[in-house]
Design an enzyme around this catalytic site. Structure first.
Site, PDB file in Angstrom:
ATOM      1  N   LYS A 177      -4.642  -2.278  10.061  1.00 44.39           N
ATOM      2  CA  LYS A 177      -5.012  -2.422   8.654  1.00 44.39           C
ATOM      3  C   LYS A 177      -5.233  -3.881   8.256  1.00 44.39           C
ATOM      4  CE  LYS A 177      -3.707   1.908   7.290  1.00 44.39           C
ATOM      5  NZ  LYS A 177      -4.481   2.796   6.397  1.00 44.39           N
ATOM      6  N   TYR A 208       1.867   2.081  15.423  1.00 46.15           N
ATOM      7  CA  TYR A 208       2.573   2.268  14.151  1.00 46.15           C
ATOM      8  C   TYR A 208       4.014   2.774  14.253  1.00 46.15           C
ATOM      9  CZ  TYR A 208       2.581   7.343  13.460  1.00 46.15           C
ATOM     10  OH  TYR A 208       2.842   8.684  13.540  1.00 46.15           O
ATOM     11  N   TYR A 222       1.086   5.704  -0.567  1.00 43.51           N
ATOM     12  CA  TYR A 222       0.694   6.859   0.249  1.00 43.51           C
ATOM     13  C   TYR A 222       0.908   8.065  -0.661  1.00 43.51           C
ATOM     14  CZ  TYR A 222       1.173   9.174   4.945  1.00 43.51           C
ATOM     15  OH  TYR A 222       1.052   9.907   6.102  1.00 43.51           O
ATOM     16  N   ARG A 238      -8.294   3.323  13.262  1.00 38.22           N
ATOM     17  CA  ARG A 238      -7.389   4.447  13.552  1.00 38.22           C
ATOM     18  C   ARG A 238      -6.812   4.421  14.948  1.00 38.22           C
ATOM     19  NH1 ARG A 238      -5.959   5.683   8.559  1.00 38.22           N
ATOM     20  NH2 ARG A 238      -7.746   6.306   7.292  1.00 38.22           N
ATOM     21  N   THR A 275      -4.764   6.388   0.164  1.00 36.43           N
ATOM     22  CA  THR A 275      -5.987   7.184   0.143  1.00 36.43           C
ATOM     23  C   THR A 275      -5.913   8.270  -0.913  1.00 36.43           C
ATOM     24  OG1 THR A 275      -6.206   6.868   2.504  1.00 36.43           O
ATOM     25  CG2 THR A 275      -7.513   8.639   1.522  1.00 36.43           C
ATOM     26  N   GLN A 284      -4.146   1.693  15.000  1.00 40.29           N
ATOM     27  CA  GLN A 284      -3.032   2.163  14.174  1.00 40.29           C
ATOM     28  C   GLN A 284      -2.191   3.222  14.883  1.00 40.29           C
ATOM     29  OE1 GLN A 284      -4.425   3.997  10.537  1.00 40.29           O
ATOM     30  NE2 GLN A 284      -2.383   4.553   9.833  1.00 40.29           N
ATOM     31  N   GLU A 324      -9.197   3.967  -2.379  1.00 40.57           N
ATOM     32  CA  GLU A 324      -7.955   3.834  -3.140  1.00 40.57           C
ATOM     33  C   GLU A 324      -8.227   3.125  -4.471  1.00 40.57           C
ATOM     34  OE1 GLU A 324      -4.723   2.192  -0.887  1.00 40.57           O
ATOM     35  OE2 GLU A 324      -5.421   3.059   1.026  1.00 40.57           O
ATOM     36  N   GLU A 341     -10.373   3.876   3.622  1.00 42.93           N
ATOM     37  CA  GLU A 341      -9.502   4.646   2.743  1.00 42.93           C
ATOM     38  C   GLU A 341      -9.889   4.278   1.314  1.00 42.93           C
ATOM     39  OE1 GLU A 341      -5.307   4.376   3.805  1.00 42.93           O
ATOM     40  OE2 GLU A 341      -5.702   5.599   5.597  1.00 42.93           O
ATOM     41  N   ARG A 389       0.609  13.756  13.888  1.00 44.24           N
ATOM     42  CA  ARG A 389       1.816  14.374  14.451  1.00 44.24           C
ATOM     43  C   ARG A 389       1.636  15.886  14.436  1.00 44.24           C
ATOM     44  NH1 ARG A 389       3.088  10.459  10.870  1.00 44.24           N
ATOM     45  NH2 ARG A 389       3.208  12.000   9.204  1.00 44.24           N
ATOM     46  N   ASP A 398       0.846  -1.188   0.000  1.00 39.69           N
ATOM     47  CA  ASP A 398       0.000   0.000   0.000  1.00 39.69           C
ATOM     48  C   ASP A 398       0.886   1.243   0.000  1.00 39.69           C
ATOM     49  OD1 ASP A 398      -2.377   1.385  -0.008  1.00 39.69           O
ATOM     50  OD2 ASP A 398      -2.629   1.305   2.164  1.00 39.69           O
ATOM     51  N   ASP A 453      -9.186   0.275   1.904  1.00 36.91           N
ATOM     52  CA  ASP A 453      -8.209  -0.092   2.928  1.00 36.91           C
ATOM     53  C   ASP A 453      -8.814   0.259   4.293  1.00 36.91           C
ATOM     54  OD1 ASP A 453      -5.902  -0.478   4.444  1.00 36.91           O
ATOM     55  OD2 ASP A 453      -5.042   1.465   3.880  1.00 36.91           O
ATOM     56  N   THR A 485      -8.969  -5.874   3.661  1.00 35.38           N
ATOM     57  CA  THR A 485      -8.836  -4.923   2.559  1.00 35.38           C
ATOM     58  C   THR A 485      -9.759  -5.418   1.462  1.00 35.38           C
ATOM     59  OG1 THR A 485      -6.500  -4.586   3.122  1.00 35.38           O
ATOM     60  CG2 THR A 485      -7.214  -3.879   0.918  1.00 35.38           C
ATOM     61  N   HIS A 516      -3.599  13.815   1.184  1.00 37.97           N
ATOM     62  CA  HIS A 516      -3.831  12.833   2.253  1.00 37.97           C
ATOM     63  C   HIS A 516      -2.644  12.776   3.214  1.00 37.97           C
ATOM     64  CE1 HIS A 516      -4.906   9.167   4.374  1.00 37.97           C
ATOM     65  NE2 HIS A 516      -3.757   8.631   4.014  1.00 37.97           N
ATOM     66  N   GLU A 558      -9.954  12.233   7.748  1.00 42.95           N
ATOM     67  CA  GLU A 558      -9.653  13.528   7.146  1.00 42.95           C
ATOM     68  C   GLU A 558     -10.941  14.341   6.950  1.00 42.95           C
ATOM     69  OE1 GLU A 558      -7.299  11.451   3.810  1.00 42.95           O
ATOM     70  OE2 GLU A 558      -6.957  13.600   3.523  1.00 42.95           O
TER      71      GLU A 558
END
Lengths: 393, 393
Positions: free
Chosen positions: A232, A223, A107, A216, A323, A219, A180, A178, A121, A105, A212, A236, A112, A337
């Site tokens: 995840k 992560y 990114y 959250r 995403t 994750q 995709e 997500e 973060r 996967d 996906d 899927t 996104h 988001e």
């Protein structure tokens, strides 16, 4: 019989996607969709490579064969097709179209990656220093790729809210999607070699919609530093119909300007940006329209990157875009988001909603321009959330 | 014939590891190693499940069958074995023993995780907050798992030194190893369920040595925020002989004290720490002796964690421990730790060395206590570094 194609169908002769279907009492085999019909290719073309439970044996035959079979199908469906080779879409059951080899996967949406960076973060630069130099990606779980329509059991796991001292175990409280696109490698490449961007179309057979599903809270806790895993790996979903890359010539567009200029192995002479419009429906109500053309990295760049270290690729490898989010709020392809971490809920069915509740259903659809001026469709990828099972401790 | 087993052999009747072998002009099939002989199981037991190019069909038959076959092999090799079923190890070619489904790599040594944290993130706490709460892991590339003896082409890719403004492309300058053990799932578990720690031995068929070749410069640049990818995906080597978990009863030891106490789904009544001694030879010279008994998380805890979100597991799933490092410098299982990021080279063949040069060969071996008081061996996982290929741009 002649196969009828309704005006405005997303499954006209410019599309001709492949899938794996069965009818009551019969084995899985390969079909092609034309209008609201499925043509049994083993019967129609008399070739046993289609009498298989996945597309892999056909895909492994390589690019020249993909071109030849598409030409033969085009001829076939413009004339009389044997009755016994034609089924109504409503009468067949669709299955996972491929045996998934490795699943990666990416990114690849700047919008996104920036949004997630701000949410995960908040006190740092949203994009990592490497992001504009390479398509960041990670391997996911191939064994839990499921076909559209498969129910999704809410995962359990460890999660720790910012105000908690220690993690607790329980069901996911922030279950997300997500939206995709997924790219399927048909013809692999050997260990010790790489796939240049210019050879993309000789290796990638087709394209699917992909959801996906993302836990959250699980994750966010797990992560660092090795990336997403349990958040995840529970499921899927991919669409049942694989749109051949050969059908997407009219959808090719330049990617957004890439600045800084990518290193030579990532350069493209003929860009593989794709003008695909997605739509995400939450319990039947459209909540966002992610535009694939906004993706920073192209799928040809992703495959070139995946193999530049000499890693082999195999028939059945699946890699996803990450995403798809555009610059506008109503173009964001994940609910975290879209609702800004749950702080800005959206109205669904008269309620304010942020993450998925048990019983919710999410359906992603997409279309792209076809070679004949029609729009071609990717069908849908849909799934419904079932409650966490009691077996979880 | 009666099979001779030399005194001190690591392949006595307490071991009986499985592998896939061929002889000139014959197909790959399953054998068991006894002393310096390989017994062709399809011939010796007259069962076609062993006349296959991987252990997967046999493993898929499940735990009760693994017990039964081990009992039958034990009886067989204690008496006369048909001549035509016996080959000298020196006369056969060994192949990848399993078809790898999903590959997951953990990070279960506290010493390794702390050392890497200090090296990769010198200004932060070495262990992430989640590390003592869950076995941190990530999915790797299943398609590039290779059998011991396969040459390793030095990977190319993007790397950026701290004093460089932008990444450059080229061959890896910090090529490293990670000495690990790998665990092979024989009997899977369905989507939506999990594998409790107490059921570990009914699901995991056997154990191999594993070298997680690592391109440290590529990894350091790419790994935020989604984890390692190209820095690892070019090759992972495993030993040819799969030691049955059934042979490791005498090797079971408690894991180190786990504080804080793990969440209930990670608790073990009968711990699955393993007293395995590894040795790493660099160009024939032993440079480190990683002790598996120091691993913080057990393989039963790893599998329970992998599936606690409802992810299915499959026959052929491979998961690895992560680098095995003990508390002492000469117990560190990766050269980046052993040489402290290259600052404290080790002497190999009279030269000061930090990372791998073209032509270098690394061989990892291991032994564990067997049920009859002998030591049982895992054979070896070995690989030689070939120069980066010209095809890389």
């Amino acid at each position: 019989m002649r196969i009828e194609i309704a005006a405005g169908s997303h499954f006209g002769t410019a599309n001709l996607p492949y899938g794996v279907f069965s009818t009551p009492g019969t084995e899985r085999r390969v079909g092609v969709r034309v209008g609201d019909s499925v043509v049994d290719l083993a019967v129609a073309l008399g070739d046993d490579v289609f009498a298989k439970p996945s597309l892999n044996p056909f895909m492994a035959q390589g690019y020249d064969r993909w071109v030849e079979v598409r030409r033969r199908i085009t001829e076939l469906v413009s004339g009389e097709v044997p009755d016994e080779a034609v089924h109504a879409v409503a009468d067949v059951t669709m299955h996972l179209p491929i045996e998934v080899a490795d699943y990666v996967d990416f990114y690849a949406s700047e919008h996104h990656a920036s949004n997630l960076g701000r949410l995960f973060r908040p006190n740092a630069e949203p994009l990592m220093p490497n992001w504009k130099h390479l398509p960041v990606g990670y391997h996911g779980r191939a064994g839990t790729v499921v076909v559209s329509g498969t129910d999704i059991v809410r995962p359990c796991g460890q999660r720790k809210a910012a105000d908690e001292d220690a993690p607790t175990f329980g069901e996911c409280r922030r279950l997300d999607i997500e939206a995709e696109m997924g790219f399927i490698v048909g013809a692999g490449s050997p260990l010790g070699s790489s796939v240049p961007t210019a050879e993309f179309e000789r290796h990638v057979f087709g394209v699917v919609l992909l959801n996906d599903w993302s836990a959250r809270d699980i994750q966010a806790w797990e992560y660092v530093p090795l990336g997403p895993n349990l958040g995840k790996s529970f499921a899927t979903s991919i669409s049942a119909w694989v749109v051949p890359l050969l059908a997407l010539g009219a959808a090719r567009v330049p990617t957004p300007v890439q600045d800084p200029k990518p290193l030579p192995y990532l350069e493209e002479r003929e860009p593989w940006g794709l003008d695909i419009d997605l739509s995400v429906a939450w319990n039947g109500q459209e909540v966002t329209r992610p535009p694939y053309r906004e993706m920073y990295w192209s799928p040809a760049q992703m495959l070139a990157h995946l193999t530049i270290n000499g890693a082999s690729s195999r028939t059945g490898d699946l890699y996803a875009s990450g995403t798809i989010s555009g610059p506008e709020k109503n173009q964001r392809g994940a609910f975290i988001e879209l609702t800004w971490g749950g702080k800005e809920p959206v109205e669904v069915g008269g309620e304010q909603r942020s993450f998925l509740l048990d019983g919710d259903e999410v359906t992603i659809t997409a279309t792209a321009p076809g070679a004949d001026g029609t729009r071609i469709g990717f069908g849908e990828v849909t799934g419904r959330i079932l409650p966490a099972t009691e077996a979880k401790r």
